[in-house]
Design a protein around this motif. Structure first.
Motif, PDB file in Angstrom:
ATOM      1  N   THR A   1     -64.392 -35.991 -10.571  1.00 18.96           N
ATOM      2  CA  THR A   1     -64.607 -34.545 -10.408  1.00 18.96           C
ATOM      3  C   THR A   1     -66.073 -34.262 -10.674  1.00 18.96           C
ATOM      4  N   LEU A   2     -66.740 -33.681  -9.696  1.00 17.05           N
ATOM      5  CA  LEU A   2     -68.122 -33.273  -9.833  1.00 17.05           C
ATOM      6  C   LEU A   2     -68.140 -31.735  -9.868  1.00 17.05           C
ATOM      7  N   THR A   3     -68.708 -31.170 -10.921  1.00 15.37           N
ATOM      8  CA  THR A   3     -68.721 -29.705 -11.087  1.00 15.37           C
ATOM      9  C   THR A   3     -70.153 -29.206 -11.030  1.00 15.37           C
ATOM     10  N   LEU A   4     -70.402 -28.266 -10.134  1.00 16.82           N
ATOM     11  CA  LEU A   4     -71.724 -27.668  -9.949  1.00 16.82           C
ATOM     12  C   LEU A   4     -71.703 -26.233 -10.471  1.00 16.82           C
ATOM     13  N   PHE A   5     -72.835 -25.797 -11.011  1.00 23.74           N
ATOM     14  CA  PHE A   5     -72.940 -24.447 -11.558  1.00 23.74           C
ATOM     15  C   PHE A   5     -74.234 -23.789 -11.083  1.00 23.74           C
ATOM     16  N   SER A   6     -74.200 -22.471 -10.980  1.00 22.54           N
ATOM     17  CA  SER A   6     -75.459 -21.729 -10.929  1.00 22.54           C
ATOM     18  C   SER A   6     -75.860 -21.406 -12.364  1.00 22.54           C
ATOM     19  N   ASP A   7     -77.121 -21.052 -12.580  1.00 27.46           N
ATOM     20  CA  ASP A   7     -77.577 -20.846 -13.955  1.00 27.46           C
ATOM     21  C   ASP A   7     -76.972 -19.600 -14.595  1.00 27.46           C
TER      22      ASP A   7
ATOM     23  N   MET B   1     -68.648 -24.698  -8.411  1.00 31.53           N
ATOM     24  CA  MET B   1     -68.087 -25.460  -7.297  1.00 31.53           C
ATOM     25  C   MET B   1     -67.615 -26.816  -7.823  1.00 31.53           C
ATOM     26  N   THR B   2     -66.435 -27.221  -7.410  1.00 27.98           N
ATOM     27  CA  THR B   2     -65.936 -28.546  -7.776  1.00 27.98           C
ATOM     28  C   THR B   2     -65.757 -29.398  -6.527  1.00 27.98           C
ATOM     29  N   VAL B   3     -66.128 -30.667  -6.673  1.00 26.69           N
ATOM     30  CA  VAL B   3     -65.939 -31.671  -5.632  1.00 26.69           C
ATOM     31  C   VAL B   3     -65.076 -32.743  -6.280  1.00 26.69           C
ATOM     32  N   ARG B   4     -63.861 -32.914  -5.771  1.00 22.33           N
ATOM     33  CA  ARG B   4     -62.878 -33.696  -6.529  1.00 22.33           C
ATOM     34  C   ARG B   4     -62.057 -34.623  -5.602  1.00 22.33           C
ATOM     35  N   ARG B   5     -61.787 -35.819  -6.138  1.00 20.64           N
ATOM     36  CA  ARG B   5     -60.821 -36.705  -5.478  1.00 20.64           C
ATOM     37  C   ARG B   5     -59.886 -37.263  -6.538  1.00 20.64           C
TER      38      ARG B   5
END
Length: 389
Positions: free
Chosen positions: A326-332, A382-386
């Motif tokens: 799971t890759l989690t992206l954030f804005s500040d 935003m999450t990018v998940r497998r």
């Protein structure tokens, strides 16, 4: 301040008083003054229903009572009313003032001191004009605000239509996001799309500022990235195959727009054949967090914001992706809503929360920002998940 058309309503059943008021009004320093005469309060009500009245001269000596004048004064409020009374006793003056009069004259003074009455009418008309101009400005402002709201709602609809589905699966990988603007429009933006049979690209961008101007940049950003995709499919440009090259192209076009805006951005490109993620960072913070093999960590990488420098530097890095990640992206904006004394404390909170494996970005956001709590900045997750069975 220019003069404009003003109506004076005279409520009087005395012919001599009416004629004298006409004569005195002609002496007023007002080139567009119109006097309307009513014999009773019923007629006055009809005139108030149909016309915008600037001033009422109410002859208490011949018409009605102070109670009737009070009702008429309330209808005209906040514009002024001058009362004419029979005698200048203290009781009569107080009764007229309590019934809504802004100035009071004894009828006999119209002949003895006409200049005082003329100055009073001029003063009250000037006051009425200010009230009318303020009301006109307020109405104009309200119309402008209504138009602005309509424009903002239309712009919001355009921006929402440009966003990808909130949850989608590309080549076995799930992309999901939540975007919470601080205003109606957002300066945060996300996207994820297929580049080829084995490649997919995603990004999270954070435009400086808030509102419509920042939202406009997100529209341009969508156009830029999809133009790179079209160019790749036409074999005219291959910049989209490199996250750092993508950032360079966007930086160059941002400078050409001269909008005075800049943005931070994280761009990731997943190769589904080699199970690798190549990425570049355009001044973005906090960095994405990768949860894989029971370990949670911030990705590494440095880079400059886009739209500020002619020759920015971006690191392009690569990491392997396992069967489950799971890759989690954030804005500040998330840093404004989570608790923590220092930046390091807040980053540790994000690491701990990513370890908790929230089901969706929306649940992630709600856990850090309770319902009803305000936020000064746009927030995007935003999450990018497998997840393999």
């Amino acid at each position: 301040m220019g003069l404009h058309h003003q109506r004076v309503l005279l409520v009087s059943d005395n012919t001599h008083t009416t004629d004298r008021i006409f004569e005195l009004c002609e002496e007023c320093d007002h080139q567009r003054l119109r006097l309307i005469v009513c014999r009773d309060t019923d007629d006055a009500d009809q005139q108030l229903d149909h016309y915008d009245i600037s001033l009422i001269i109410f002859d208490l000596a011949s018409v009605g009572s102070s109670l009737l004048m009070d009702r008429i004064a309330q209808r005209l409020n906040p514009k002024p009313l001058i009362a004419l009374i029979n005698e200048g006793t203290a009781e009569s003056l107080v009764a007229a003032l309590r019934s809504g009069a802004d100035d009071v004259y004894v009828s006999g003074e119209l002949d003895l001191h006409p200049e005082l009455f003329v100055r009073s009418v001029e003063r009250q008309l000037k006051r009425a004009r200010y009230i009318e101009e303020v009301r006109s400005l307020r109405d104009s402002l309200e119309r402008s605000l209504d138009e602005l709201r309509e424009d903002q709602h239309a712009a919001q609809q355009v921006q929402q239509n440009l966003l990808p589905p909130q949850q989608q699966v590309i080549n076995g990988i799930e992309y999901a996001y939540v975007l919470q603007p601080s205003l109606l429009l957002s300066g945060d933006f996300v996207d994820a799309f297929v580049v080829s049979d084995k490649l997919s690209l995603f990004y999270l961008a954070d435009v400086s500022g808030h509102g419509a101007s920042s939202a406009l940049v997100t529209v341009l950003l969508k156009n830029m990235t999809h133009r790179l995709l079209r160019n790749y499919r036409r074999n005219s440009s291959f910049d989209i195959l490199s996250p750092s090259a993508t950032l360079h192209r966007i930086n160059r076009e941002m400078l050409l727009t001269s909008l005075g805006k800049h943005l931070t951005m994280f761009v990731g490109l997943i190769n589904h054949d080699t199970q690798t993620l190549s990425y570049a960072v355009g001044g973005h913070h906090p960095l994405p967090i990768l949860l894989q093999d029971g370990r949670v960590r911030f990705l590494e990488g440095r880079g400059m914001p886009l739209g500020l420098f002619e020759e920015p530097v971006f690191d392009e890095l690569e990491c392997s992706l396992g069967d489950n990640f799971t890759l989690t992206l954030f804005s500040d904006g998330v840093l404004e809503v989570i608790d923590g004394e220092t930046l390091e404390d807040k980053e540790q909170v994000l690491l701990n929360m990513c370890s908790a494996k929230y089901g969706s970005p929306d649940e992630f956001l709600q856990s850090m920002m309770p319902a009803g709590r305000g936020h000064p900045d746009d927030v995007a997750i935003m999450t990018v998940r497998r997840e393999s069975l």
